[in-house]
Write a protein that holds these residues in place. Sequence first.
Motif, mmCIF file in Angstrom:
data_model
loop_
_atom_site.group_PDB
_atom_site.id
_atom_site.type_symbol
_atom_site.label_atom_id
_atom_site.label_comp_id
_atom_site.label_asym_id
_atom_site.label_seq_id
_atom_site.Cartn_x
_atom_site.Cartn_y
_atom_site.Cartn_z
ATOM 1 N N ALA A 171 0.833 -1.080 0.005
ATOM 2 C CA ALA A 171 0.044 0.055 0.497
ATOM 3 C C ALA A 171 1.112 1.811 0.217
ATOM 4 C CB ALA A 171 -0.851 0.217 1.172
ATOM 5 N N LEU A 172 0.648 2.317 -0.631
ATOM 6 C CA LEU A 172 0.929 3.438 -0.949
ATOM 7 C C LEU A 172 1.029 4.827 0.000
ATOM 8 C CD1 LEU A 172 3.083 4.542 -3.830
ATOM 9 C CD2 LEU A 172 1.814 6.324 -2.791
ATOM 10 N N THR A 173 1.001 5.354 1.039
ATOM 11 C CA THR A 173 0.114 6.529 1.217
ATOM 12 C C THR A 173 2.110 8.045 1.248
ATOM 13 O OG1 THR A 173 -0.443 5.568 2.547
ATOM 14 C CG2 THR A 173 0.168 7.646 3.202
ATOM 15 N N VAL A 174 1.383 8.708 0.518
ATOM 16 C CA VAL A 174 2.107 9.712 0.431
ATOM 17 C C VAL A 174 1.907 11.247 1.896
ATOM 18 C CG1 VAL A 174 2.772 12.262 -0.676
ATOM 19 C CG2 VAL A 174 2.321 9.998 -1.650
ATOM 20 N N LEU A 175 2.890 11.796 2.480
ATOM 21 C CA LEU A 175 2.584 12.143 4.073
ATOM 22 C C LEU A 175 2.885 14.080 3.087
ATOM 23 C CD1 LEU A 175 4.219 10.008 6.258
ATOM 24 C CD2 LEU A 175 1.706 10.367 5.803
ATOM 25 N N VAL A 179 6.903 9.218 0.677
ATOM 26 C CA VAL A 179 6.848 8.588 -0.341
ATOM 27 C C VAL A 179 6.913 6.844 0.408
ATOM 28 C CG1 VAL A 179 6.051 7.463 -2.346
ATOM 29 C CG2 VAL A 179 6.349 9.544 -2.587
ATOM 30 N N ARG A 180 5.770 6.782 0.274
ATOM 31 C CA ARG A 180 5.916 5.365 1.822
ATOM 32 C C ARG A 180 5.050 4.039 0.789
ATOM 33 N NH1 ARG A 180 6.685 7.875 7.580
ATOM 34 N NH2 ARG A 180 8.371 9.686 7.216
ATOM 35 N N VAL A 181 5.715 2.892 1.588
ATOM 36 C CA VAL A 181 5.055 2.106 1.407
ATOM 37 C C VAL A 181 4.957 0.977 2.387
ATOM 38 C CG1 VAL A 181 5.476 2.313 -1.421
ATOM 39 C CG2 VAL A 181 6.779 0.164 -0.295
ATOM 40 N N LEU A 205 8.181 1.247 4.328
ATOM 41 C CA LEU A 205 9.920 1.593 3.731
ATOM 42 C C LEU A 205 9.295 3.129 2.772
ATOM 43 C CD1 LEU A 205 10.873 -1.150 1.668
ATOM 44 C CD2 LEU A 205 11.459 -0.991 4.128
ATOM 45 N N GLU A 206 10.496 3.636 3.448
ATOM 46 C CA GLU A 206 9.919 5.681 2.392
ATOM 47 C C GLU A 206 10.980 5.501 0.962
ATOM 48 O OE1 GLU A 206 10.957 9.742 3.593
ATOM 49 O OE2 GLU A 206 12.536 9.029 3.484
ATOM 50 N N VAL A 207 10.026 5.456 -0.067
ATOM 51 C CA VAL A 207 10.761 4.996 -1.300
ATOM 52 C C VAL A 207 11.252 6.429 -2.135
ATOM 53 C CG1 VAL A 207 10.247 3.139 -1.841
ATOM 54 C CG2 VAL A 207 8.275 4.698 -2.436
#
Length: 181
Positions: free
Chosen positions: A30-34, A73-75, A82-84
């Motif tokens: 799952a991807l989230t942008v903080l 951007v984290r998955v 993980l921060e990608v």
Amino acid sequence: MPVSLPEQITAGTTLDLNLTLTAYPAPTWALTVLLRGPFSHDLVATPNGNGHRLSFDAAITATWSAGRYWYSVRVTDGVNVLEVDAGELTIRPDLAAVADGADLRSHARKTLEAIEAVIEKRATKDQERYRINNRELYRTPLADLLALRDRYRREVRNEERARRGESLLGRNVLVRFPNRA
């Protein structure tokens, strides 16, 4: 593995991005942008095949405050996070919601115009300092004003070039090398 986020987002417009991270495919990851800046926003992507889709309609982005934001951007796979990618972006104001008389010029543009106004008024005054009744007035030396003007002219020129998508390093020089067989 940097993610391709735009450098600018305009509030009040639709944001629709498809991000493909081959090492972190949806729905396993799952991807989230903080976003952190004037306000905090957590943008949660939805799975789109093996990719991740960030989609927000204009009504949602209209609530976003303009300004500089830092993003991460984290998955996650439910256990690992993980921060990608990380960086900065700008959320520009929604012009449909800007009040009459708002000054949307950049800091560099405002400062350049203020310096030029001082130089223009200075053309009729030749004193750098004077004293009246134990009160002294010092004016910025004209040479300093001219140096500041040049600095802010460069900054405004760079802003304009960046807005047009041009190189900030100057004009492109094309070079042709002879074929060596």
